[in-house]
Enzyme design. Structure first.
Site, PDB file in Angstrom:
ATOM      1  N   ASP A 169       0.830  -1.202   0.000  1.00 53.53           N
ATOM      2  CA  ASP A 169       0.000   0.000   0.000  1.00 53.53           C
ATOM      3  C   ASP A 169       0.868   1.256   0.000  1.00 53.53           C
ATOM      4  O   ASP A 169       2.020   1.245   0.454  1.00 53.53           O
ATOM      5  CB  ASP A 169      -0.967   0.007   1.186  1.00 53.53           C
ATOM      6  CG  ASP A 169      -0.258  -0.063   2.535  1.00 53.53           C
ATOM      7  OD1 ASP A 169       0.697  -0.867   2.669  1.00 53.53           O
ATOM      8  OD2 ASP A 169      -0.657   0.681   3.459  1.00 53.53           O
ATOM      9  N   GLU A 222      -0.071  -1.330   5.773  1.00 48.95           N
ATOM     10  CA  GLU A 222       1.022  -0.949   6.666  1.00 48.95           C
ATOM     11  C   GLU A 222       0.942   0.520   7.026  1.00 48.95           C
ATOM     12  O   GLU A 222       1.223   0.919   8.158  1.00 48.95           O
ATOM     13  CB  GLU A 222       2.371  -1.263   6.008  1.00 48.95           C
ATOM     14  CG  GLU A 222       3.584  -1.079   6.917  1.00 48.95           C
ATOM     15  CD  GLU A 222       4.120   0.349   6.962  1.00 48.95           C
ATOM     16  OE1 GLU A 222       4.936   0.653   7.845  1.00 48.95           O
ATOM     17  OE2 GLU A 222       3.732   1.175   6.103  1.00 48.95           O
TER      18      GLU A 222
END
Length: 422
Positions: free
Chosen positions: A103, A168
């Site tokens: 991400d 994350e």
């Protein structure tokens, strides 16, 4: 083949052109935290792992179950799904994990970018785009290292597992869900951007919200009300003093940073009409957690700071600000002192570069390191890119740096069994 011959064959198979192509492919997927493209990228990467003849586990995470867990690390981005992805080599023996998150943060003000942040731009050896260093370059290095080992016909002793995780950036849901599924190991290298250094510790970061009340009235009679903006100012000043106190004696691994444990306010929202005195201000920010500090103690210290500021102010004394803790809650984490993983990766880097082993440092930001370390897996960060360029419109990475990290990962992976089996 001797050990040296095996390493030489695998290093010779590192494909710089393929590394560049793969990075461009991944950057074109706008995998912002919580978006559909985040899931799209996990499925794309699953295909790459399958082509490397790994045992692949791609699964949809049970979000309600994970969110209800007592150790859930928190999240900020809204989401309806999250996909886990692990690819493992076959065999027995200790397992080395190579981990990266897929991400990226939103691009922000597009006017500050040179072109579309999700259409990567190449200038010489440098690739520009959102996610270039944080951390699709690290994901590429993992895939390229595994590809080189396979292309050389080398079967690593022990097991190697690639963990590609979502979420994350907003708390670590992906890593948490991966570990909860039972994907563990004996050591872990996270390829976050470290500029060639070994990050053997991470400070933590806690997202906080402060709601400051005011009293609304017409702007022409502001003296009859209380501006929440004015009421917030002594709280803001108190938070600045708290940051100074908390950074007075940093851990040696953090001492090189001007502010090892920053406390910053990232958003301030107040008022809904220009001619009205605002009756509520909401400030959100992040509190740096010291190495080894219990997050509960850090939260209590900030809450006490705000309470003391309110007690000293005539308005806030009877209308106190409220502190809550939404979003990501990153504890600190560190590799045990003297653990051989640092020597393994440092020596691999030195051997492929001909330079001295890289220094050990602590990182002032939270990451997935604390989740792996928290389950007893010795973990460090080593990867391509400069974290100072992450999250900004100048995000970039050098392909040659990815190649260097890939080579070091190849060597460290092939040597890991000798270290982890001790």
């Amino acid at each position: 083949m001797t050990t040296n011959d095996v390493e030489a064959a695998a290093l010779a198979a590192v494909d710089e052109a393929a590394i560049g192509r793969l990075l461009l492919e991944l950057l074109e997927v706008p995998s912002v935290t919580g978006s559909a493209a985040e899931s799209e990228l996990q499925h794309l990467l699953a295909g790459h792992l399958e082509r490397l003849d790994l045992d692949v586990d791609l699964w949809s995470m049970n979000l309600p179950e994970l969110r209800a867990h007592e150790r859930f690390p928190g999240s900020e981005a809204p989401r309806t799904e999250a996909w886990g992805l692990v690819g493992e080599t076959r065999g027995d023996g200790p397992t080395l994990i190579l981990q990266g998150h897929v991400d990226v943060v939103p691009p922000g003000d597009l006017a500050q970018w040179e072109g579309d942040p999700f259409r990567p731009r190449v200038t010489g050896d440098v690739v520009h785009g959102r996610g270039a260093c944080d951390m699709k370059a690290g994901v590429v290095a993992i895939l390229a290292a595994l590809a080189a080992i396979r292309a050389a016909g080398v079967q690593p002793r022990g097991r190697v597992a690639a963990h590609f995780v979502v979420s994350e950036e907003d708390g670590g849901l992906g890593a948490f869900g991966t570990l909860e599924r039972g994907h563990t190991g004996d050591a872990c290298i996270i390829t976050e951007p470290t500029s060639g250094a070994l990050m053997t510790a991470n400070a933590g970061a806690l997202t906080f919200r402060v709601e400051v009340p005011g009293r609304a009235t017409h702007g022409s009679t502001r003296y009859a009300g209380v501006s929440a903006i004015d009421a917030y100012l002594p709280v803001h000043q108190a938070l600045a003093r708290l940051e100074t106190r908390r950074n007075a004696r940093p851990d040696p691994l953090m001492s090189e940073y001007p502010i090892p444990y920053p406390l910053s306010v990232g958003t301030v929202q107040a008022g809904d009409w220009a001619s009205s005195v605002p009756d509520l201000l909401v400030a959100e920010g992040r509190l740096g957690v010291q190495l080894g500090e219990d997050p509960a103690d850090a939260r209590a210290e900030l809450e006490a700071c705000v309470a003391e500021a309110c007690a000293a102010d005539p308005w806030l004394r009877s209308h106190p600000a409220v502190v809550t803790w939404p979003g990501g809650q990153f504890a600190s984490g560190r590799l045990p002192s003297g653990h051989p993983l640092a020597l393994l990766v440092g020596t691999a880097h030195a051997d492929v570069t001909g330079a001295a082993p890289p220094p050990e440092r602590g990182a002032p930001y939270g990451s997935d390191l604390r989740l792996y370390a928290g389950t007893g897996i010795p973990t460090l960060q080593y990867g391509p890119g400069d974290v100072r360029l992450a999250h900004g419109p100048r995000e970039q990475v050098s392909v040659s740096e990815i190649v260097t990290v890939t080579q070091a990962l190849v060597v460290a992976t092939l040597r890991s069994i000798d270290v982890l089996a001790r």
